[in-house]
Design a protein around this motif. Structure first.
Motif, PDB file in Angstrom:
ATOM      1  N   PRO A 283       2.973  19.625  -0.780  1.00  9.10           N
ATOM      2  CA  PRO A 283       1.843  18.791  -0.312  1.00  9.10           C
ATOM      3  C   PRO A 283       2.197  18.077   0.999  1.00  9.10           C
ATOM      4  N   SER A 284       1.361  18.256   2.010  1.00  7.22           N
ATOM      5  CA  SER A 284       1.646  17.667   3.321  1.00  7.22           C
ATOM      6  C   SER A 284       1.575  16.147   3.286  1.00  7.22           C
ATOM      7  N   MET A 285       0.787  15.587   2.337  1.00  9.57           N
ATOM      8  CA  MET A 285       0.639  14.136   2.282  1.00  9.57           C
ATOM      9  C   MET A 285       1.925  13.441   1.824  1.00  9.57           C
ATOM     10  N   TYR A 286       2.873  14.213   1.298  1.00 15.54           N
ATOM     11  CA  TYR A 286       4.159  13.643   0.875  1.00 15.54           C
ATOM     12  C   TYR A 286       5.243  13.829   1.931  1.00 15.54           C
ATOM     13  N   LEU A 287       4.854  14.284   3.107  1.00 16.11           N
ATOM     14  CA  LEU A 287       5.809  14.532   4.184  1.00 16.11           C
ATOM     15  C   LEU A 287       5.542  13.617   5.367  1.00 16.11           C
ATOM     16  N   GLN A 288       6.581  13.318   6.115  1.00 13.75           N
ATOM     17  CA  GLN A 288       6.452  12.516   7.334  1.00 13.75           C
ATOM     18  C   GLN A 288       7.356  13.098   8.395  1.00 13.75           C
ATOM     19  N   LYS A 289       6.816  13.224   9.614  1.00 13.11           N
ATOM     20  CA  LYS A 289       7.577  13.817  10.703  1.00 13.11           C
ATOM     21  C   LYS A 289       8.837  13.000  10.970  1.00 13.11           C
ATOM     22  N   ALA A 290       9.941  13.697  11.180  1.00 14.85           N
ATOM     23  CA  ALA A 290      11.219  13.027  11.416  1.00 14.85           C
ATOM     24  C   ALA A 290      11.125  12.130  12.641  1.00 14.85           C
ATOM     25  N   GLY A 291      11.556  10.883  12.483  1.00 17.82           N
ATOM     26  CA  GLY A 291      11.535   9.940  13.593  1.00 17.82           C
ATOM     27  C   GLY A 291      10.323   9.040  13.611  1.00 17.82           C
ATOM     28  N   GLU A 292       9.263   9.392  12.860  1.00 14.12           N
ATOM     29  CA  GLU A 292       8.068   8.548  12.825  1.00 14.12           C
ATOM     30  C   GLU A 292       8.282   7.344  11.928  1.00 14.12           C
ATOM     31  N   VAL A 293       7.585   6.261  12.256  1.00 14.07           N
ATOM     32  CA  VAL A 293       7.704   5.031  11.478  1.00 14.07           C
ATOM     33  C   VAL A 293       6.739   5.079  10.303  1.00 14.07           C
ATOM     34  N   ASN A 294       7.215   4.689   9.141  1.00 11.23           N
ATOM     35  CA  ASN A 294       6.366   4.661   7.947  1.00 11.23           C
ATOM     36  C   ASN A 294       5.408   3.469   8.027  1.00 11.23           C
ATOM     37  N   THR A 295       4.137   3.697   7.684  1.00 10.24           N
ATOM     38  CA  THR A 295       3.129   2.636   7.730  1.00 10.24           C
ATOM     39  C   THR A 295       2.574   2.372   6.340  1.00 10.24           C
ATOM     40  N   CYS A 296       1.927   1.219   6.200  1.00 14.58           N
ATOM     41  CA  CYS A 296       1.341   0.851   4.903  1.00 14.58           C
ATOM     42  C   CYS A 296       0.220   1.812   4.516  1.00 14.58           C
ATOM     43  N   VAL A 297      -0.546   2.270   5.519  1.00 13.26           N
ATOM     44  CA  VAL A 297      -1.648   3.189   5.244  1.00 13.26           C
ATOM     45  C   VAL A 297      -1.119   4.497   4.675  1.00 13.26           C
ATOM     46  N   LYS A 298      -0.058   5.011   5.292  1.00 13.44           N
ATOM     47  CA  LYS A 298       0.525   6.263   4.809  1.00 13.44           C
ATOM     48  C   LYS A 298       1.113   6.093   3.414  1.00 13.44           C
ATOM     49  N   SER A 299       1.757   4.979   3.181  1.00 11.73           N
ATOM     50  CA  SER A 299       2.356   4.736   1.863  1.00 11.73           C
ATOM     51  C   SER A 299       1.278   4.652   0.792  1.00 11.73           C
TER      52      SER A 299
END
Length: 389
Positions: free
Chosen positions: A276-292
């Motif tokens: 599932p793409s929604m469980y992935l984050q591009k390397a180096g990107e900052v995690n946000t509350c919206v994504k979490s």
């Protein structure tokens, strides 16, 4: 005069033809080195096949070996059924593609494959027509179309999609669908959930349950990129289907194909599978509350899991098999290792050449084999023959 080559290619527009069946062709004005100018007509499927062969002829310049070396322009894959909207929207991309193509190094822009494709054909001079069917409709590319989007005013037209099966919503933010419902797509998210409206209702709908009105599937899906993009797993997932992967939070993987239904093909070491793409984050990107917060939702259903699909289109969706993903991915990894090995060998050779002559071991002369007794008796002098008797 030397070999013929193309000086300039200009996209004039497209034609809507009705014989032998309704289809669309693009019109190009091709200017040659002998100062002649010819108008040719090509379907987009032909242009895309030409593009694929060109990439195979020049693997370095197409980025197949190293993506950083790519100079051949990108071209999106054709839709499985091209409608007028997609034909019109693609004009800007095609115009830019032709401009870049002509300005590539001469070994590419003047190769026989390019020259022969843009030569005038018999059908260009005498297109097949039928007097019983109405004449082709011509849509010319106007100068105004070259303006930036900010200079163009007008209403925003939402794309209409059709539900291919019933869908029962699992949360208040989603919207239930019945097979055949016509919805307008307000927002397309790459995680596989699209925000849609149906009359006075709005909500999130799995992209897997929708198909566009002018074809059985989207051309928006990118081609596989076996070089891979580095991503980090933000949420663990246990595989349900055989072709899925089980990963833990924090794992680093490579995305090789981004699919519209939100299930991307990824590579972990030498293993490929869906995740599932929604469980992935591009390397180096900052995690946000919206994504979490978004990851707390369940993954959207996959297209392959939908039962009792009712499509209004005769031609089915073309899919790449998991075996093809594995084979191409493994081939890419092996090519990369081979290139690294060759580079290392070249480096070693250079080091050896730079060593001082005093450090190199001197070559020893080879000791010849002892001649046989018969050979000595036949070829040597009398004194030598006496020594062996």
């Amino acid at each position: 005069m030397g070999d013929a080559f193309i000086r300039h290619i200009e996209l004039l527009g497209y034609e809507k033809r009705f014989f032998p069946s309704q289809h669309y062709v693009y019109m190009f004005l091709v200017k040659w080195n002998d100062l002649s100018e010819k108008v040719i007509y090509r379907r987009f499927t032909e242009i895309y096949e030409f593009h694929k062969v060109l990439k195979e002829m020049f693997p370095i310049e197409s980025g197949d070996i190293n993506i950083e070396n790519r100079i051949i322009p990108h071209l999106p894959a054709p839709k499985w059924f091209d409608g007028q909207r997609s034909t019109e929207n693609r004009q800007g991309t095609l115009a830019e593609y032709c401009y870049t193509l002509v300005n590539l190094p001469h070994k590419i822009s003047r190769c026989l494959h390019v020259v022969n494709f843009f030569k005038v054909r018999h059908d260009d001079m005498n297109p097949v027509t039928d007097s019983q069917i109405k004449k082709p409709e011509v849509f010319l590319l106007t100068k105004d179309s070259k303006k930036s989007p900010t200079d163009i005013t007008g209403p925003i037209v939402l794309q209409t999609y059709r539900a291919i099966a019933d869908y029962e919503k699992s949360s208040t933010s989603e919207m239930a669908l019945k097979a055949g419902d016509m919805v307008d797509v307000v927002e397309k998210s790459e995680n596989g959930w699209w925000f849609c409206q149906l009359k006075n209702k709005r909500g999130w709908v799995p992209a897997a349950y929708l198909e566009p009105m002018d074809g059985p599937d989207e051309s928006e899906e990118q081609e596989p990129n076996y070089a891979g993009e580095a991503y980090v797993v933000q949420k663990s997932y246990t595989a349900v289907e055989e072709d899925e992967l089980t990963l833990k939070e924090g794992d680093t993987i490579e995305v090789i194909h981004k699919l519209l239904d939100g299930w991307w093909v990824i590579r972990k070491d030498e293993t490929t599978g869906y995740y599932p793409s929604m469980y992935l984050q591009k390397a180096g990107e900052v995690n946000t509350c919206v994504k979490s917060e978004l990851r707390n939702r369940g993954a959207p259903p996959r297209r392959s899991t939908i039962r009792n699909v009712k499509s209004i289109h005769k031609q089915g969706r073309k899919q790449i098999s998991q075996e093809t993903y594995r084979r191409n991915s493994k081939k890419y990894i092996q090519n990369q290792r081979k290139m690294r090995g060759n580079s290392q060998n070249k480096a070693n050779v250079i080091i050896e050449k730079n060593e001082p002559e005093d450090n190199k071991p001197k070559a020893q002369p080879a000791v010849p084999p002892r001649p046989s007794k018969d050979l000595i008796l036949n070829r040597c002098t009398e004194s030598t023959r006496r020594k062996i008797l």
